[in-house]
Scaffold this active site. Structure first.
Site, PDB file in Angstrom:
ATOM      1  N   HIS A 236       9.189  -0.013   9.227  1.00  0.00           N
ATOM      2  CA  HIS A 236       8.407  -1.263   9.317  1.00  0.00           C
ATOM      3  C   HIS A 236       8.681  -2.233   8.053  1.00  0.00           C
ATOM      4  CE1 HIS A 236       6.307   0.681  12.645  1.00  0.00           C
ATOM      5  NE2 HIS A 236       6.162   1.670  12.081  1.00  0.00           N
TER       6      HIS A 236
ATOM      7  N   ASP B 282       0.775  -1.188  -0.062  1.00  0.00           N
ATOM      8  CA  ASP B 282       0.088  -0.037   0.051  1.00  0.00           C
ATOM      9  C   ASP B 282       0.822   1.249   0.038  1.00  0.00           C
ATOM     10  OD1 ASP B 282      -0.853   0.649   3.493  1.00  0.00           O
ATOM     11  OD2 ASP B 282       0.753  -0.535   2.519  1.00  0.00           O
TER      12      ASP B 282
HETATM   13  O1  RIB Z   1       2.021  -0.450  10.819  1.00  0.00           O
HETATM   14  C1  RIB Z   1       2.893  -0.312   9.691  1.00  0.00           C
HETATM   15  C2  RIB Z   1       2.362  -0.524   8.602  1.00  0.00           C
HETATM   16  O2  RIB Z   1       1.410   0.117   8.384  1.00  0.00           O
HETATM   17  C3  RIB Z   1       3.463  -0.454   7.505  1.00  0.00           C
HETATM   18  O3  RIB Z   1       3.201  -1.503   6.268  1.00  0.00           O
HETATM   19  C4  RIB Z   1       2.915   0.917   7.013  1.00  0.00           C
HETATM   20  O4  RIB Z   1       3.413   1.112   5.484  1.00  0.00           O
HETATM   21  C5  RIB Z   1       1.595   0.900   7.028  1.00  0.00           C
HETATM   22  O5  RIB Z   1       1.040  -0.036   5.869  1.00  0.00           O
HETATM   23 CA    CA Z   2       2.720  -0.788   4.037  1.00  0.00          CA
END
Ligand code: RIB
Ligand code: CA
Length: 311
Positions: free
Chosen positions: A237, A9
């Site tokens: 992340h 995303d």
């Molecule tokens: O919580 C972090 C996640 O949520 C990551 O994938 C960030 O890109 C959002 O999609």
């Molecule tokens: Ca993400």
């Protein structure tokens, strides 16, 4: 070489993860599937195409995914974190050089994911829909690596839930309950992988199109984290999930069944069964497959791996 499909995303940390995957000879990125989350699926698809153009990889197909979760309305984009354009609102983004493919993300996964690894760094809607389309897909996929969830610590979207799980709890519970091997790279470890200011310079300095994109994308995300979390740097992340693929030995893991809360104020919370409960008591965890849950990480070495590959 690992054949990889990335469900994403994009999203600023998604962009860093994609560039990291494309800079890693161990990984053969065979396709991207897009999903809502940080942005709408439409914007995610445009960004995926643009990011691949920037990386010089317009040969990689992009399949657009579901526009909404399985059982609720899409919670909405988070422009205060990722920007209206999903890539930090830091400057004009070139229009993609091509269109997405004419099959849905779920269909693309059914056709292409057998024998491959699926790296899911957004809500898990497309993976759940792919299982509905092809119920044996979970016996054919090599493994699923999920950036998402929080086993032992707090959430980030709510005190209970991490954003990707919060965006489609029903889909996540299906994915953690299927027969494919799943690894959860959750906040327990990604909250330890913080790229500090000097590290940000390492990946944004230079005259490559990718460095230029990250130079314009990262400041908004960094400012948000400084304001809300008092952080000097950015959480990596999604790139941490790529690092797991590159060197799983940098992570300490446990094997637990995982359920995802779908009711009440803790919707989206990933609940591992840590053992030590009365097996005679009926439990929603009985009969569930074991998930490889990342519980600790050698963060300095993960940061070094990521910055070395990207700079
Ligand atoms: O919580 C972090 C996640 O949520 C990551 O994938 C960030 O890109 C959002 O999609
Ligand atoms: Ca993400």
């Amino acid at each position: 070489m690992t054949r990889l499909i990335i469900d994403t995303d994009p999203g600023i940390d998604d962009a860093i993860a994609l560039f990291l995957a494309l800079a890693s000879p161990e990984l053969d990125v065979a396709g991207l599937t897009t999903v809502f989350g940080n942005v709408t699926t439409e914007v995610a698809t445009r960004n995926a195409l643009t990011l691949l153009d920037i990386a010089g990889r317009a040969d990689i197909p992009v399949a657009p995914g579901a526009a909404a979760p399985l059982a609720m309305n899409y919670l909405g984009a988070i422009p205060h974190i990722h920007g209206e354009d999903g890539l930090g609102d830091g400057g004009e983004l070139a229009q993609p050089s091509r269109r997405a493919v004419d099959v849905s993300a779920a269909e693309f996964l059914c056709r292409e994911a057998a024998g491959a690894t699926i790296l899911a760094v957004g809500p898990l809607t497309n993976l759940a829909l792919a299982l509905r389309l092809r119920p044996d897909l979970d016996t054919l996929v090599e493994q699923v690596v999920v950036m998402g969830g929080n086993a032992l610590g707090p959430g980030n979207a709510t005190p209970a839930a991490e954003a990707n799980m919060m965006n489609d709890p029903e889909a996540a519970d299906v994915v953690f309950g299927a027969r494919w091997p799943v690894t959860m790279v959750g906040l327990d470890v990604t909250h330890q992988v913080v790229l500090p200011g000097p590290g940000i310079d390492a990946v944004t300095t230079g005259d490559t199109p990718a460095a230029r994109l990250l130079r314009q994308a990262i400041p908004l995300y960094r400012d948000f984290l400084a304001k809300v979390n008092g952080l000097d740097g950015i959480y990596l992340h999604d790139p941490s999930a790529v690092a797991y693929l590159l060197d799983p030995g940098l992570f300490r893991t446990e094997r637990w069944p995982v359920r995802v809360e779908t009711q009440g104020i803790s919707r989206g919370k990933t609940w591992p069964s840590l053992g030590g409960t009365d097996d005679a008591a009926p439990s929603a965890w009985q009969g569930r497959p074991l998930v490889t849950v990342c519980v600790d990480v050698d963060a300095p070495r993960v940061l070094d791996l990521i910055t070395t590959r990207l700079s």
